[in-house]
Design a protein around this motif. Structure first.
Motif, PDB file in Angstrom:
ATOM      1  N   ALA A 103       0.693  -1.301  -0.126  1.00 56.07           N
ATOM      2  CA  ALA A 103      -0.143   0.166  -0.034  1.00 56.07           C
ATOM      3  C   ALA A 103       0.872   1.089  -0.029  1.00 56.07           C
ATOM      4  N   PHE A 104       1.968   1.255   0.716  1.00 55.73           N
ATOM      5  CA  PHE A 104       2.927   2.392   0.837  1.00 55.73           C
ATOM      6  C   PHE A 104       3.465   2.562  -0.706  1.00 55.73           C
ATOM      7  N   ARG A 105       3.991   1.714  -1.126  1.00 57.14           N
ATOM      8  CA  ARG A 105       4.498   1.745  -2.469  1.00 57.14           C
ATOM      9  C   ARG A 105       3.554   2.129  -3.555  1.00 57.14           C
ATOM     10  N   ALA A 106       2.523   1.718  -3.407  1.00 59.56           N
ATOM     11  CA  ALA A 106       1.156   2.230  -4.134  1.00 59.56           C
ATOM     12  C   ALA A 106       1.202   3.756  -4.084  1.00 59.56           C
ATOM     13  N   ASP A 107       1.073   4.256  -2.918  1.00 63.44           N
ATOM     14  CA  ASP A 107       0.794   5.530  -2.712  1.00 63.44           C
ATOM     15  C   ASP A 107       2.026   6.268  -3.099  1.00 63.44           C
ATOM     16  N   LEU A 108       3.176   5.884  -3.111  1.00 64.19           N
ATOM     17  CA  LEU A 108       4.428   6.591  -3.613  1.00 64.19           C
ATOM     18  C   LEU A 108       4.148   6.772  -5.089  1.00 64.19           C
ATOM     19  N   GLY A 109       3.900   5.802  -5.730  1.00 67.55           N
ATOM     20  CA  GLY A 109       3.409   5.797  -7.274  1.00 67.55           C
ATOM     21  C   GLY A 109       2.373   6.996  -7.407  1.00 67.55           C
ATOM     22  N   HIS A 110       1.445   7.238  -6.823  1.00 72.48           N
ATOM     23  CA  HIS A 110       0.576   8.111  -6.969  1.00 72.48           C
ATOM     24  C   HIS A 110       0.888   9.614  -6.703  1.00 72.48           C
ATOM     25  N   LEU A 111       1.947   9.425  -5.744  1.00 77.15           N
ATOM     26  CA  LEU A 111       2.362  10.854  -5.429  1.00 77.15           C
ATOM     27  C   LEU A 111       3.521  11.273  -6.618  1.00 77.15           C
ATOM     28  N   ASN A 112       4.145  10.390  -7.087  1.00 76.20           N
ATOM     29  CA  ASN A 112       4.981  10.530  -8.197  1.00 76.20           C
ATOM     30  C   ASN A 112       4.739  10.992  -9.644  1.00 76.20           C
ATOM     31  N   ARG A 113       3.213  10.676  -9.681  1.00 78.58           N
ATOM     32  CA  ARG A 113       2.666  10.998 -11.145  1.00 78.58           C
ATOM     33  C   ARG A 113       1.608  12.116 -11.069  1.00 78.58           C
ATOM     34  N   GLY A 119      -6.877  12.942  -7.770  1.00 81.71           N
ATOM     35  CA  GLY A 119      -7.056  11.767  -7.532  1.00 81.71           C
ATOM     36  C   GLY A 119      -6.748  11.348  -5.840  1.00 81.71           C
ATOM     37  N   LYS A 120      -6.194  10.247  -5.543  1.00 76.09           N
ATOM     38  CA  LYS A 120      -6.006   9.922  -4.242  1.00 76.09           C
ATOM     39  C   LYS A 120      -5.317  11.188  -3.358  1.00 76.09           C
ATOM     40  N   PHE A 121      -4.425  11.979  -4.068  1.00 78.69           N
ATOM     41  CA  PHE A 121      -3.595  13.110  -3.494  1.00 78.69           C
ATOM     42  C   PHE A 121      -3.740  14.152  -4.662  1.00 78.69           C
ATOM     43  N   ASN A 122      -4.113  15.446  -4.079  1.00 81.26           N
ATOM     44  CA  ASN A 122      -4.218  16.555  -4.869  1.00 81.26           C
ATOM     45  C   ASN A 122      -2.760  17.095  -5.153  1.00 81.26           C
ATOM     46  N   ALA A 123      -2.636  17.826  -6.176  1.00 77.56           N
ATOM     47  CA  ALA A 123      -1.435  18.596  -6.997  1.00 77.56           C
ATOM     48  C   ALA A 123      -0.659  19.246  -5.656  1.00 77.56           C
ATOM     49  N   GLY A 124      -1.190  19.710  -4.850  1.00 86.79           N
ATOM     50  CA  GLY A 124      -0.397  20.556  -3.469  1.00 86.79           C
ATOM     51  C   GLY A 124       0.101  19.514  -2.820  1.00 86.79           C
ATOM     52  N   GLN A 125      -0.393  18.183  -2.521  1.00 89.13           N
ATOM     53  CA  GLN A 125       0.222  17.170  -1.435  1.00 89.13           C
ATOM     54  C   GLN A 125       0.940  16.669  -2.379  1.00 89.13           C
ATOM     55  N   LYS A 126       1.174  16.163  -3.597  1.00 93.28           N
ATOM     56  CA  LYS A 126       2.259  15.899  -4.338  1.00 93.28           C
ATOM     57  C   LYS A 126       3.413  16.695  -4.268  1.00 93.28           C
ATOM     58  N   LEU A 127       3.333  18.103  -4.716  1.00 91.65           N
ATOM     59  CA  LEU A 127       4.301  19.002  -4.668  1.00 91.65           C
ATOM     60  C   LEU A 127       5.192  18.892  -3.163  1.00 91.65           C
ATOM     61  N   TYR A 128       4.317  19.053  -2.049  1.00 92.40           N
ATOM     62  CA  TYR A 128       4.571  19.017  -0.689  1.00 92.40           C
ATOM     63  C   TYR A 128       5.604  17.636  -0.549  1.00 92.40           C
ATOM     64  N   SER A 142       7.024  15.749  -2.534  1.00 95.85           N
ATOM     65  CA  SER A 142       8.357  15.907  -3.371  1.00 95.85           C
ATOM     66  C   SER A 142       9.418  16.756  -2.945  1.00 95.85           C
ATOM     67  N   TRP A 143       8.805  18.030  -2.469  1.00 99.42           N
ATOM     68  CA  TRP A 143       9.684  18.917  -1.912  1.00 99.42           C
ATOM     69  C   TRP A 143      10.382  18.458  -0.540  1.00 99.42           C
ATOM     70  N   ILE A 144       9.437  17.980   0.391  1.00 92.77           N
ATOM     71  CA  ILE A 144      10.147  17.346   1.449  1.00 92.77           C
ATOM     72  C   ILE A 144      10.978  16.504   1.490  1.00 92.77           C
ATOM     73  N   ALA A 145      10.628  15.560   0.596  1.00 89.87           N
ATOM     74  CA  ALA A 145      11.597  14.387   0.332  1.00 89.87           C
ATOM     75  C   ALA A 145      13.108  15.035  -0.028  1.00 89.87           C
ATOM     76  N   GLY A 146      13.201  15.817  -0.927  1.00 90.77           N
ATOM     77  CA  GLY A 146      14.097  16.290  -1.681  1.00 90.77           C
ATOM     78  C   GLY A 146      14.881  17.057  -0.598  1.00 90.77           C
ATOM     79  N   ALA A 147      14.308  17.892   0.238  1.00 88.49           N
ATOM     80  CA  ALA A 147      14.956  18.609   1.349  1.00 88.49           C
ATOM     81  C   ALA A 147      15.635  17.774   2.417  1.00 88.49           C
ATOM     82  N   THR A 148      14.754  16.930   2.662  1.00 92.77           N
ATOM     83  CA  THR A 148      15.420  15.953   3.808  1.00 92.77           C
ATOM     84  C   THR A 148      16.671  15.195   3.364  1.00 92.77           C
ATOM     85  N   LEU A 149      16.875  14.911   1.935  1.00 89.10           N
ATOM     86  CA  LEU A 149      17.924  14.291   1.537  1.00 89.10           C
ATOM     87  C   LEU A 149      19.308  15.334   1.533  1.00 89.10           C
TER      88      LEU A 149
END
Length: 204
Positions: free
Chosen positions: A77-87, A112-121, A123-130
């Protein structure tokens, strides 16, 4: 992850693993932000004291920050949601245009399951964490990099930390304004009406 209808409890949104990843990551991020504030805000530094201990807690919490996400990869389920967030799709551009024009009509914000704002957030927080992890390691292990690199890493780390604090405050503020979204993260379920209104393109 599909919408699982339930006559009394609504529809399933997040699995137990996904909720654990979110809570654990939030806790570690909270420790990082709190300890950073204690290190950089003079009034807090004087109040807390024990700077060396605060530094160690900050370092180890930052080092552990990616662990919940990496552990969560074992969950389908987590991997599936990462796919949703990445598209991103055409509906995401429509959502962003509506957000920029402050158009709050549900029909103007398809998601869809996640809106564009959630997808941008996400992506940004993942990059910032790295970036924070990389610059933090350069600051921690000073003998591994030249002085110029460490100076640059300190500059990036400090200013990015401030930006993360501001973005997190916005994220928390939006969550506080949406009780049903919080319910979804707390219990894993949301009402059908909320799902249809906020995420009309989310399908089983």
């Amino acid at each position: 992850m599909s919408l699982r209808a339930d006559a009394t409890a609504g529809v399933g949104r997040f699995s137990r693993t996904e909720r654990w990843v979110h809570r654990t990551t939030a806790a570690l991020m909270g420790v990082c932000v709190t300890t950073a504030a204690c290190l950089y805000v003079p009034q807090l530094a004087e109040l807390v004291g024990r700077r060396e201990l605060v530094v160690r807690i900050h370092e180890w919490a930052g080092l552990a920050l990616p662990v919940p996400v990496l552990a969560g990869l074992a969950s389908r389920a987590f991997r599936a949601d990462l796919g949703h967030l990445n598209r991103f799709g055409p509906h995401d551009r429509t959502w962003l245009r509506a957000a920029l024009h402050r158009d709050k009509r549900p029909a103007s914000r398809p998601a869809g399951k996640f809106n564009a704002g959630q997808k941008l957030y996400a992506s940004w927080i993942a990059g910032a964490t790295l970036v924070m992890l990389g610059t933090g390691l350069m600051m921690w292990f000073t003998h591994l990099t030249p002085l110029l690199w460490r100076t640059s890493a300190t500059f990036v780390h400090d200013w990015l930390a401030l930006t993360i604090g501001i973005v997190l405050a916005g994220h928390i503020g939006m969550a506080l304004a949406d009780p049903e979204a919080r319910r979804g993260m707390r219990t894993g379920k949301v009402s059908r009406d909320w799902a249809a209104r906020e995420h009309p393109l989310w399908r089983p």
